[in-house]
Design an enzyme around this catalytic site. Structure first.
Site, PDB file in Angstrom:
ATOM      1  N   THR A 380      30.618  39.726  41.375  1.00  0.00           N
ATOM      2  CA  THR A 380      30.565  38.296  41.020  1.00  0.00           C
ATOM      3  C   THR A 380      29.519  38.123  39.928  1.00  0.00           C
ATOM      4  O   THR A 380      28.724  39.031  39.690  1.00  0.00           O
ATOM      5  CB  THR A 380      30.241  37.417  42.248  1.00  0.00           C
ATOM      6  N   THR A 398      33.977  34.569  39.970  1.00  0.00           N
ATOM      7  CA  THR A 398      34.195  35.811  40.719  1.00  0.00           C
ATOM      8  C   THR A 398      35.662  36.216  40.777  1.00  0.00           C
ATOM      9  O   THR A 398      36.548  35.370  40.647  1.00  0.00           O
ATOM     10  CB  THR A 398      33.674  35.646  42.169  1.00  0.00           C
ATOM     11  N   SER A 451      33.456  29.759  50.341  1.00  0.00           N
ATOM     12  CA  SER A 451      32.668  30.582  49.414  1.00  0.00           C
ATOM     13  C   SER A 451      31.197  30.497  49.772  1.00  0.00           C
ATOM     14  O   SER A 451      30.751  29.561  50.441  1.00  0.00           O
ATOM     15  CB  SER A 451      32.880  30.056  47.997  1.00  0.00           C
TER      16      SER A 451
HETATM   17  O1  DON Z   1      32.949  33.249  46.994  1.00  0.00           O
HETATM   18  C1  DON Z   1      32.280  34.080  47.594  1.00  0.00           C
HETATM   19  O2  DON Z   1      31.388  33.785  48.349  1.00  0.00           O
HETATM   20  C2  DON Z   1      32.543  35.549  47.351  1.00  0.00           C
HETATM   21  N1  DON Z   1      33.908  35.754  46.989  1.00  0.00           N
HETATM   22  C3  DON Z   1      31.610  36.037  46.309  1.00  0.00           C
HETATM   23  C4  DON Z   1      31.781  37.504  46.094  1.00  0.00           C
HETATM   24  C5  DON Z   1      30.572  38.167  45.625  1.00  0.00           C
HETATM   25  O3  DON Z   1      29.555  37.596  45.374  1.00  0.00           O
HETATM   26  C6  DON Z   1      30.735  39.628  45.491  1.00  0.00           C
HETATM   27  N2  DON Z   1      29.480  40.233  45.260  1.00  0.00           N
HETATM   28  N3  DON Z   1      28.715  40.676  45.922  1.00  0.00           N
END
Ligand code: DON
Length: 575
Positions: A380, A398, A451
């Site tokens: 992300t 992301t 999220s």
């Molecule tokens: O929206 C979210 O919370 C996750 N899909 C974010 C993913 C993310 O930060 C991946 N990295 N570590």
């Protein structure tokens, strides 16, 4: 389960701010007064090319919102590991003209085919391959719609002008860096399942390697169509057809009307006060703002600066534990479920939770009910911008895990996300970040998955900062620690470098980067009943910018754990 740890180099708190920049005003502001507008523009993002793209657009007469389009689209090109136009994101905006803050929700939505049953295997267990790889793991993308929305509603320049740097870099290519190569290595088997993905990443017959150039001509063309035709350039017509065909070819089910029906949503940001700061942050379907409001309002009962590190860490962790418990149970897409935001973020509720914290004893998470779980990973991307008019952007975008679903739709260059794993696909079963959920976050046609992305602004009498980070469920605590650090008086680069700790209720453990907690602090926490993992790999990639209104200086901070990030300041042309 897949642990997609990314080894980023770590620098201690006071690391030399190699990529930070400060802009001093030519004439100091008169003491006691605050300037009405900043002395230039500042951008912090996870790649030098995206920061430079934003500055190019500011120089061309764009505002922070045009620059955000350039930064976002360029990140889609140079950081496919983290985000892209096949994914989604949240854009928190401050429009200086109206004084209004708005939260642009470009989160992916579930296609109708994504019923809970579709994600179970023959034994009724979660089918992990489906939830994180290939077409079933992908939600309907939101990011392209956000770029169109920003240009139409908030920008000064045509969309195609703001997209030009990203299109150029996609076509001409950019040098592959270590994180892309490593991430590819850990996702190789999945990436090489799909012919569209092989065409992009195995164009020369071998996996991407540091020093090579990654060219994405199909992605350049898709961005061009977006610039020329706006929404229809992606969600209808040729690109849409190719996306639908690819999902079908790989065994998934999307409908044309699900793409054409995608809409960004403008939501009221979540706002609360913390010790003289106005905090403006992400509402549901992010869990970040609600959790931060809970944690910070719980912590307001103490003067953290007067506590020793063990006491401070204990209280911060106990506040985190309680907020993550509520996340699990109550949070979801507010258009589909009733999220009790007002109650969860009220001062009274925080006071009740605060009263349940023992001054020197950990509360086992099992007493708050739930199940232990695995953790974490590190993708992300976040960027923060302030322009010379005082417009601000704090945006986190992301494709979820490393390289999202791994599926590039042939002929489009679009790498689809694997955001469906953020739903509670099977009630009470942890997802890739070890967080779980129940009914509030169950998948449903058109619904947005919960999220943790928490793009935020904080503002006091003298200072404004934009802040955010990637890190899955650890995003919330990264941003939280950043806000506490601003409150302690640290500068943006110090805020980005700060060692991190995290607790998410389940598993019932304090995660700490090596060096974040001194050995005697770990001992004291253990004596209170905490379990501490004191030497975890570094995580996160925080990007923050701040305008010191009193001194009229701009400063950016980029996370030293990510060597390709860049914070940059550009003075306003003299009038
Ligand atoms: O929206 C979210 O919370 C996750 N899909 C974010 C993913 C993310 O930060 C991946 N990295 N570590």
């Amino acid at each position: 389960m897949m642990l997609l740890a990314v080894g980023l180099s770590f620098a201690p708190v006071m690391a030399a701010p190699a990529t930070s920049s400060t802009l001093e005003p030519p004439v100091p502001a008169p003491s006691g007064s605050s300037r009405a507008t900043p002395p230039g523009a500042v951008i912090a993002s996870a790649h030098a090319l995206s920061t430079d793209a934003g500055m190019e657009i500011i120089r061309a007469g764009g505002n922070a919102f045009d620059a955000a389009i350039a930064v976002s689209a360029t990140l889609s090109v140079v950081e496919p590991i983290s985000s892209g136009i096949g994914g989604g994101g949240f854009f928190l905006l401050h429009d200086a003209r109206t004084g209004r803050d708005v939260f642009v929700d470009a989160r992916e939505t579930a296609p109708e085919s994504a019923t809970p049953a579709a994600f179970l295997d023959g034994k009724g267990e979660l089918n992990r391959d489906r939830s994180v790889n290939g077409p079933w793991s992908a939600g309907i993308p939101g990011l392209p719609a956000a770029l169109v929305h920003l240009a139409e509603r908030y920008g000064r320049l045509p969309l195609k002008t703001s997209l030009a740097p990203a299109i150029r870099i996609a076509r001409e290519g950019f040098p592959i860096y270590a994180r892309l190569e490593r991430g590819y290595g850990s996702r190789r088997e999945v990436m090489e399942r799909y012919r569209g993905t092989r065409a992009v990443f195995l164009a020369d017959g071998t996996p991407p390697q540091v020093g090579e150039t990654l060219r994405q001509p199909d992605l350049a063309r898709t961005l061009e169509l977006l610039g020329e035709k706006g929404f229809d350039g992606f969600y209808r017509g040729d690109v849409a057809k190719k996306l639908l065909a690819s999902v079908k070819e790989e065994g998934g089910k999307w409908r044309a009307d699900e793409l054409a029906g995608y809409r960004v949503k403008e939501r009221e940001p979540l706002c609360f006060k913390y010790r003289g700061w106005d905090v403006t942050t992400a509402p549901p379907p992010s869990s970040g703002g609600v959790a931060m409001a809970q944690i910070l309002q719980i912590l307001e009962g103490w003067d953290l600066s007067k506590l020793d590190p063990a006491q401070r860490t204990h209280l911060v962790v106990e506040a985190m534990r309680r907020a993550y418990r509520d996340r699990t149970i109550y949070l979801g897409d507010p258009d589909f479920v009733q999220v009790p935001v007002a109650r969860l973020t009220s001062r009274e509720y925080a006071a009740g939770l605060r009263a349940s914290i023992h001054p020197d004893k950990a509360l086992p998470s099992a007493l708050l009910s739930g199940k232990p779980a695995p953790l974490e990973d590190d993708e992300t991307t976040h960027f923060s911008i302030i322009d010379a008019d005082g417009n601000r952007v704090s945006a986190t975008q992301t494709v979820n895990l490393l390289y999202g679903s791994g599926l590039v739709a042939p002929g489009t260059g679009v790498l689809l996300n694997n955001e469906m794993d953020d739903f509670a696909l099977r009630p009470g079963t942890p997802n890739a970040f070890g967080v779980m959920g129940f009914e509030a976050n169950a998948p449903k046609a058109g619904k947005r998955m919960l999220s943790s992305m928490t793009p935020s602004f904080i503002e006091s009498k003298d200072k404004v900062a934009a802040i955010g980070a990637p890190g899955g469920s650890r995003i919330i605590t990264e941003v939280l620690l950043g806000i506490l650090a601003y409150d302690d008086g640290l500068a943006p680069q110090q805020v980005a470098a700060l060692p991190r700790i995290h607790h998410q209720w389940m598993p019932d453990v304090i995660s700490a980067e090596a060096g974040a907690l001194a050995p005697e602090t770990v001992k004291a926490l253990e004596a209170m009943g905490h379990k501490v993992n004191a030497a975890e790999q570094p995580w996160g990639n925080l990007q923050t910018v701040a305008w010191d209104k009193a001194g009229n200086t701009l400063e950016g901070g980029t996370d030293p754990r990510n060597p390709v990030g860049k914070a940059d300041v550009m003075p306003a042309p003299s009038k």
